[in-house]
Design a protein around this motif. Structure first.
Motif, PDB file in Angstrom:
ATOM      1  N   GLY A 224       0.786  -1.224   0.000  1.00 37.22           N
ATOM      2  CA  GLY A 224       0.000   0.000   0.000  1.00 37.22           C
ATOM      3  C   GLY A 224       0.817   1.271   0.000  1.00 37.22           C
ATOM      4  O   GLY A 224       0.261   2.367  -0.133  1.00 37.22           O
ATOM      5  N   ALA A 225       2.149   1.136   0.125  1.00 38.08           N
ATOM      6  CA  ALA A 225       2.992   2.339   0.180  1.00 38.08           C
ATOM      7  C   ALA A 225       3.133   2.993  -1.185  1.00 38.08           C
ATOM      8  O   ALA A 225       3.153   4.219  -1.307  1.00 38.08           O
ATOM      9  N   ARG A 226       3.248   2.178  -2.226  1.00 35.35           N
ATOM     10  CA  ARG A 226       3.623   2.708  -3.532  1.00 35.35           C
ATOM     11  C   ARG A 226       2.644   3.759  -4.053  1.00 35.35           C
ATOM     12  O   ARG A 226       3.045   4.702  -4.732  1.00 35.35           O
ATOM     13  N   GLU A 227       1.375   3.632  -3.728  1.00 39.41           N
ATOM     14  CA  GLU A 227       0.367   4.546  -4.267  1.00 39.41           C
ATOM     15  C   GLU A 227       0.549   5.978  -3.782  1.00 39.41           C
ATOM     16  O   GLU A 227       0.119   6.918  -4.442  1.00 39.41           O
ATOM     17  N   ARG A 228       1.231   6.160  -2.642  1.00 40.52           N
ATOM     18  CA  ARG A 228       1.325   7.512  -2.059  1.00 40.52           C
ATOM     19  C   ARG A 228       2.754   7.910  -1.685  1.00 40.52           C
ATOM     20  O   ARG A 228       2.954   8.920  -1.018  1.00 40.52           O
ATOM     21  N   THR A 229       3.742   7.137  -2.120  1.00 39.66           N
ATOM     22  CA  THR A 229       5.119   7.344  -1.665  1.00 39.66           C
ATOM     23  C   THR A 229       6.071   7.628  -2.810  1.00 39.66           C
ATOM     24  O   THR A 229       5.983   7.020  -3.876  1.00 39.66           O
ATOM     25  N   ILE A 230       6.999   8.547  -2.564  1.00 40.93           N
ATOM     26  CA  ILE A 230       8.165   8.704  -3.430  1.00 40.93           C
ATOM     27  C   ILE A 230       9.387   8.640  -2.532  1.00 40.93           C
ATOM     28  O   ILE A 230       9.404   9.210  -1.439  1.00 40.93           O
ATOM     29  N   GLU A 231      10.403   7.901  -2.987  1.00 43.39           N
ATOM     30  CA  GLU A 231      11.586   7.656  -2.156  1.00 43.39           C
ATOM     31  C   GLU A 231      12.851   8.035  -2.926  1.00 43.39           C
ATOM     32  O   GLU A 231      13.007   7.680  -4.092  1.00 43.39           O
ATOM     33  N   PHE A 232      13.743   8.757  -2.233  1.00 41.90           N
ATOM     34  CA  PHE A 232      14.964   9.245  -2.857  1.00 41.90           C
ATOM     35  C   PHE A 232      16.170   8.443  -2.377  1.00 41.90           C
ATOM     36  O   PHE A 232      16.319   8.182  -1.183  1.00 41.90           O
ATOM     37  N   THR A 233      17.007   8.055  -3.332  1.00 37.94           N
ATOM     38  CA  THR A 233      18.280   7.408  -3.022  1.00 37.94           C
ATOM     39  C   THR A 233      19.387   8.156  -3.755  1.00 37.94           C
ATOM     40  O   THR A 233      19.124   9.025  -4.584  1.00 37.94           O
ATOM     41  N   SER A 234      20.635   7.811  -3.447  1.00 36.51           N
ATOM     42  CA  SER A 234      21.754   8.596  -3.962  1.00 36.51           C
ATOM     43  C   SER A 234      22.974   7.718  -4.184  1.00 36.51           C
ATOM     44  O   SER A 234      23.183   6.729  -3.480  1.00 36.51           O
ATOM     45  N   MET A 235      23.786   8.118  -5.153  1.00 36.85           N
ATOM     46  CA  MET A 235      25.067   7.442  -5.394  1.00 36.85           C
ATOM     47  C   MET A 235      26.175   8.076  -4.550  1.00 36.85           C
ATOM     48  O   MET A 235      27.277   7.533  -4.469  1.00 36.85           O
ATOM     49  N   SER A 236      25.920   9.213  -3.941  1.00 35.93           N
ATOM     50  CA  SER A 236      26.975  10.045  -3.354  1.00 35.93           C
ATOM     51  C   SER A 236      27.791   9.325  -2.297  1.00 35.93           C
ATOM     52  O   SER A 236      29.022   9.329  -2.337  1.00 35.93           O
ATOM     53  N   LYS A 237      27.129   8.725  -1.321  1.00 42.27           N
ATOM     54  CA  LYS A 237      27.844   8.124  -0.201  1.00 42.27           C
ATOM     55  C   LYS A 237      28.163   6.653  -0.472  1.00 42.27           C
ATOM     56  O   LYS A 237      29.227   6.174  -0.120  1.00 42.27           O
ATOM     57  N   THR A 238      27.234   5.944  -1.097  1.00 39.45           N
ATOM     58  CA  THR A 238      27.420   4.510  -1.331  1.00 39.45           C
ATOM     59  C   THR A 238      28.640   4.230  -2.194  1.00 39.45           C
ATOM     60  O   THR A 238      29.406   3.296  -1.934  1.00 39.45           O
ATOM     61  N   TYR A 239      28.831   5.031  -3.239  1.00 37.89           N
ATOM     62  CA  TYR A 239      29.920   4.810  -4.186  1.00 37.89           C
ATOM     63  C   TYR A 239      30.923   5.964  -4.205  1.00 37.89           C
ATOM     64  O   TYR A 239      31.719   6.067  -5.141  1.00 37.89           O
ATOM     65  N   SER A 240      30.868   6.841  -3.212  1.00 38.87           N
ATOM     66  CA  SER A 240      31.767   8.007  -3.149  1.00 38.87           C
ATOM     67  C   SER A 240      31.718   8.794  -4.456  1.00 38.87           C
ATOM     68  O   SER A 240      32.744   9.108  -5.070  1.00 38.87           O
ATOM     69  N   MET A 241      30.500   9.145  -4.866  1.00 35.12           N
ATOM     70  CA  MET A 241      30.282   9.842  -6.127  1.00 35.12           C
ATOM     71  C   MET A 241      29.548  11.168  -5.898  1.00 35.12           C
ATOM     72  O   MET A 241      28.747  11.597  -6.721  1.00 35.12           O
ATOM     73  N   ALA A 242      29.840  11.832  -4.778  1.00 38.03           N
ATOM     74  CA  ALA A 242      29.086  13.034  -4.420  1.00 38.03           C
ATOM     75  C   ALA A 242      29.131  14.094  -5.514  1.00 38.03           C
ATOM     76  O   ALA A 242      28.112  14.707  -5.852  1.00 38.03           O
ATOM     77  N   GLY A 243      30.303  14.339  -6.080  1.00 37.13           N
ATOM     78  CA  GLY A 243      30.423  15.374  -7.101  1.00 37.13           C
ATOM     79  C   GLY A 243      29.822  15.006  -8.442  1.00 37.13           C
ATOM     80  O   GLY A 243      29.637  15.885  -9.297  1.00 37.13           O
ATOM     81  N   PHE A 244      29.510  13.741  -8.636  1.00 43.02           N
ATOM     82  CA  PHE A 244      28.883  13.313  -9.891  1.00 43.02           C
ATOM     83  C   PHE A 244      27.450  13.818  -9.999  1.00 43.02           C
ATOM     84  O   PHE A 244      26.927  13.966 -11.090  1.00 43.02           O
ATOM     85  N   ARG A 245      26.823  14.063  -8.874  1.00 46.11           N
ATOM     86  CA  ARG A 245      25.432  14.510  -8.782  1.00 46.11           C
ATOM     87  C   ARG A 245      24.476  13.549  -9.482  1.00 46.11           C
ATOM     88  O   ARG A 245      23.836  13.890 -10.490  1.00 46.11           O
ATOM     89  N   VAL A 246      24.383  12.349  -8.948  1.00 53.11           N
ATOM     90  CA  VAL A 246      23.430  11.363  -9.456  1.00 53.11           C
ATOM     91  C   VAL A 246      22.636  10.801  -8.287  1.00 53.11           C
ATOM     92  O   VAL A 246      23.197  10.283  -7.319  1.00 53.11           O
ATOM     93  N   GLY A 247      21.328  10.924  -8.370  1.00 50.95           N
ATOM     94  CA  GLY A 247      20.424  10.333  -7.400  1.00 50.95           C
ATOM     95  C   GLY A 247      19.205   9.796  -8.120  1.00 50.95           C
ATOM     96  O   GLY A 247      19.131   9.832  -9.356  1.00 50.95           O
ATOM     97  N   PHE A 248      18.247   9.310  -7.350  1.00 50.73           N
ATOM     98  CA  PHE A 248      17.060   8.702  -7.943  1.00 50.73           C
ATOM     99  C   PHE A 248      15.833   8.993  -7.085  1.00 50.73           C
ATOM    100  O   PHE A 248      15.941   9.238  -5.888  1.00 50.73           O
ATOM    101  N   ALA A 249      14.684   8.938  -7.733  1.00 52.53           N
ATOM    102  CA  ALA A 249      13.411   8.917  -7.019  1.00 52.53           C
ATOM    103  C   ALA A 249      12.611   7.752  -7.570  1.00 52.53           C
ATOM    104  O   ALA A 249      12.648   7.474  -8.776  1.00 52.53           O
TER     105      ALA A 249
END
Length: 397
Positions: A224-249
């Motif tokens: 039931g979460a998907r109908e009302r939720t947007i979730e953000f993730t990021s490459m910055s910390k996981t892959y040490s790519m902060a300056g690349f500026r890549v994330g997702f929703a």
């Protein structure tokens, strides 16, 4: 001359600390900087190799796709299925952003009408509140000493807020407090949001930086979460790519579509070779993520142990790349901003004052695990000397 939107923003607390840091460094001071969560670890080599290879290929230097290249959206969908058991439609339920921070700000522009109320934790990462203030909305701050307390506070807040809120922000592992939430918490959040017809805006930027046996869950795992939720993730910390500026929703078709529509007016997407490199990160070997996690955990242990011996007890964080530390006992009468300035001037150590993360961040500072073990121990020695020789002051700003 001030403008309508900038007048709604208070002075940026961290800028005061940054100015002092720059001034001290200009005079030759060696400042050990725990202030900003800017990863110091190198980007894994296979990611850089793919970036170089793609940058040298023909026709990769033009405008990219605002929504993200199809290959990267598919890679992100594969990550969600592999990591959380959540199947996403890469065409309609996932989008590439220029980092999770920019994605959150653009979402605020997409969904906020003037006067709309958003429920947000305090303390919280600044964009969780200021993104909506810039967009013309209003924030109802809810104290969040723990996930469970935050949920109880939300129930009270929604009953005493006019007009009724439209959305609730969640962020676990938390920036700045480093707290974690389990799947039962997310089930309660989804139930709460459905009861009050709220959107759920989840920041999961630190999903892969956890120190216990259980990885951090996603709210999208809840039925039931998907109908009302947007979730953000990021490459910055996981892959040490902060300056690349890549994330997702990812999540609700409606919310992802709204974000995509606003983004189409604002940007052409990240540089294509950067997006291809992000595909290599998500689909490639993940031992680099385990190594990164182990380094942050070791730094955490060194920080907690060495600062404790110096006279400053810091609770060990369960996740993220931050420690959330109450001011040392003899300095509780100081504001977090005054303590941060004093620590920099007298111990050569920079931290982020808790008040910068909201009203309920006062009395704390945030330390980012972005210095190596030697520098952490050096910082602890400086802190120890300051705690022994300096007398606490009255609360000043």
């Amino acid at each position: 001359m001030e403008f309508h939107r900038t007048k709604r923003l208070p002075p940026y607390v961290f800028e005061e600390v940054n100015r002092l840091k720059a001034d001290l460094r200009s005079k030759g001071a060696d400042i050990i900087d725990f202030g900003m969560g800017n990863p110091d670890l190198p980007t894994p080599q296979h990611i850089l190799d793919k970036l170089k290879e793609t940058a040298e290929a023909p026709r990769t230097n033009g405008y990219s796709a605002s929504r993200g290249i199809p290959g990267l959206r598919k890679a992100h969908a594969r990550y969600y299925e592999r990591r959380f058991g959540v199947k996403l439609n890469p065409e309609t339920e996932t989008i590439v952003t220029l980092g999770s921070k920019e994605g959150f700000a653009n979402l605020a522009q997409a969904i906020t009408a003037p006067g709309d109320v958003i429920l947000a934790p305090s303390p919280s990462y600044p964009i969780h509140t200021f993104g909506f203030l810039i967009a013309g909305g209003a924030i109802r701050h809810v104290e969040a000493p723990s996930p469970e307390d935050y949920l109880r506070g939300l129930e009270h807040a929604v009953k005493h807020t006019v007009p009724s809120p439209i959305a609730v922000v969640i962020c676990y592992p938390s920036n700045p407090t480093a707290q974690v939430a389990n799947l039962d918490f997310y089930k309660d959040v989804v139930k709460f949001a459905a009861k009050h017809d709220l959107l759920i805006l989840s920041d999961l930027a630190y999903s892969e930086i956890y120190f216990g046996d259980e990885p951090s869950p996603s709210v999208l795992q809840v039925e039931g979460a998907r109908e009302r939720t947007i979730e953000f993730t990021s490459m910055s910390k996981t892959y040490s790519m902060a300056g690349f500026r890549v994330g997702f929703a990812a999540g609700s078709e409606r919310l992802v579509g709204a974000l995509a529509r606003v983004k189409s007016y604002l940007d052409y997407g990240a540089y294509t070779p950067v997006q291809v490199a992000a595909c290599a990160a998500l689909d490639g070997p993940q031992d680099c993520v385990e190594e990164t996690r182990a380094i942050y955990k070791h730094r955490r242990d060194v920080l907690v142990e060495s600062f404790s011996r110096a006279g400053w007890d810091i609770p060990p964080p369960e996740a993220s790349m931050f420690a959330w530390a109450p001011l040392p006992r003899r300095f509780e009468d100081m504001s977090s901003l005054a303590f941060s300035k004093a620590l920099m001037e007298h111990a050569g150590v920079a931290v982020a004052p808790g008040i910068g993360f909201g009203e309920h961040g006062e009395g704390y500072v945030r330390l980012a695990l972005v210095e190596n073990e030697q520098r952490i121990r050096q910082a602890a020695r400086g802190v120890g000397e300051y705690l022994k020789t300096r007398q606490p002051q009255l609360r000043v700003v």
